[in-house]
Design a protein around this motif. Sequence first.
Motif, PDB file in Angstrom:
ATOM      1  N   HIS A  27       0.827  -1.208   0.000  1.00 24.01           N
ATOM      2  CA  HIS A  27       0.000   0.000   0.000  1.00 24.01           C
ATOM      3  C   HIS A  27       0.861   1.258   0.000  1.00 24.01           C
ATOM      4  CE1 HIS A  27      -3.472  -2.288   2.171  1.00 24.01           C
ATOM      5  NE2 HIS A  27      -3.286  -2.725   0.943  1.00 24.01           N
ATOM      6  N   THR A  33      -0.193   6.245  -3.590  1.00 18.21           N
ATOM      7  CA  THR A  33      -0.109   6.480  -2.141  1.00 18.21           C
ATOM      8  C   THR A  33       0.967   7.508  -1.832  1.00 18.21           C
ATOM      9  OG1 THR A  33      -0.925   4.282  -1.575  1.00 18.21           O
ATOM     10  CG2 THR A  33       0.405   5.410   0.094  1.00 18.21           C
ATOM     11  N   LYS A  60     -11.175   6.849 -10.360  1.00 17.22           N
ATOM     12  CA  LYS A  60     -11.272   5.519  -9.744  1.00 17.22           C
ATOM     13  C   LYS A  60     -10.064   5.229  -8.853  1.00 17.22           C
ATOM     14  CE  LYS A  60     -11.386   0.627 -10.853  1.00 17.22           C
ATOM     15  NZ  LYS A  60     -11.336  -0.391 -11.901  1.00 17.22           N
ATOM     16  N   MET A  61      -8.852   5.511  -9.359  1.00  7.68           N
ATOM     17  CA  MET A  61      -7.643   5.223  -8.573  1.00  7.68           C
ATOM     18  C   MET A  61      -7.526   6.145  -7.362  1.00  7.68           C
ATOM     19  SD  MET A  61      -6.221   2.548  -9.517  1.00  7.68           S
ATOM     20  CE  MET A  61      -4.960   2.694  -8.287  1.00  7.68           C
ATOM     21  N   THR A  63     -10.033   7.527  -5.690  1.00  9.13           N
ATOM     22  CA  THR A  63     -11.028   7.058  -4.720  1.00  9.13           C
ATOM     23  C   THR A  63     -10.563   5.778  -4.045  1.00  9.13           C
ATOM     24  OG1 THR A  63     -12.825   8.068  -5.970  1.00  9.13           O
ATOM     25  CG2 THR A  63     -13.423   6.294  -4.461  1.00  9.13           C
ATOM     26  N   GLN A  64     -10.087   4.822  -4.833  1.00 10.13           N
ATOM     27  CA  GLN A  64      -9.631   3.537  -4.288  1.00 10.13           C
ATOM     28  C   GLN A  64      -8.464   3.724  -3.329  1.00 10.13           C
ATOM     29  OE1 GLN A  64      -9.062   0.600  -7.395  1.00 10.13           O
ATOM     30  NE2 GLN A  64      -7.501  -0.439  -6.210  1.00 10.13           N
ATOM     31  N   THR A  65      -7.504   4.550  -3.715  1.00  9.21           N
ATOM     32  CA  THR A  65      -6.323   4.754  -2.878  1.00  9.21           C
ATOM     33  C   THR A  65      -6.683   5.507  -1.603  1.00  9.21           C
ATOM     34  OG1 THR A  65      -4.968   4.798  -4.884  1.00  9.21           O
ATOM     35  CG2 THR A  65      -3.948   5.605  -2.850  1.00  9.21           C
ATOM     36  N   ARG A  67      -9.557   5.469  -0.064  1.00 15.41           N
ATOM     37  CA  ARG A  67     -10.275   4.518   0.805  1.00 15.41           C
ATOM     38  C   ARG A  67      -9.305   3.599   1.537  1.00 15.41           C
ATOM     39  NH1 ARG A  67     -15.222   3.064  -3.278  1.00 15.41           N
ATOM     40  NH2 ARG A  67     -16.467   4.897  -2.805  1.00 15.41           N
ATOM     41  N   GLN A  68      -8.283   3.121   0.813  1.00 16.68           N
ATOM     42  CA  GLN A  68      -7.294   2.243   1.441  1.00 16.68           C
ATOM     43  C   GLN A  68      -6.487   3.000   2.499  1.00 16.68           C
ATOM     44  OE1 GLN A  68      -6.927  -1.249   0.699  1.00 16.68           O
ATOM     45  NE2 GLN A  68      -6.068  -0.918   2.714  1.00 16.68           N
ATOM     46  N   SER A  71      -8.682   3.339   5.467  1.00 21.80           N
ATOM     47  CA  SER A  71      -8.806   2.046   6.137  1.00 21.80           C
ATOM     48  C   SER A  71      -7.551   1.703   6.944  1.00 21.80           C
ATOM     49  CB  SER A  71      -9.062   0.970   5.086  1.00 21.80           C
ATOM     50  OG  SER A  71      -9.058  -0.312   5.651  1.00 21.80           O
TER      51      SER A  71
END
Length: 125
Positions: A27, A33, A60-61, A63-65, A67-68, A71
């Motif tokens: 990650h 990141t 998309k990337m 948002t996905q990154t 979120r990770q 998290s």
Amino acid sequence: MLTYIEGSGLPADVYSAKCPTREILDHIAGKWTVLIIDALADGTMRYTDLRHRIDGISQKMLTQTLRQLESDGFVTRTVHPTIPPRVDYTLTELGHSLRTPIAALREWIETNINRIEAARRAAAL
């Protein structure tokens, strides 16, 4: 000093495929990141500002990154009840602890880019 993973009691070992540290390395070492953490180093940013700051990242990337990162505890996300909704992202204390190593990596790359490009050209001959 050796760190032991709570719950399993096993030593943290990023070289072990089964160790959760490997997933965190995946990650943190990702280019998106690194760029997001570095962009947020100066303070809170809106989603749209991050998207404009990081050239080439898709919605998309991003948002996905994000979120990770949320998290994993590196970023907090705050939604403001406005029309349209405003979403802000801020580094947590844990996220701030990544600032120095990530900034050092960015600075090293920017400082050494000409040497790296020269080596690439030489290797292509």
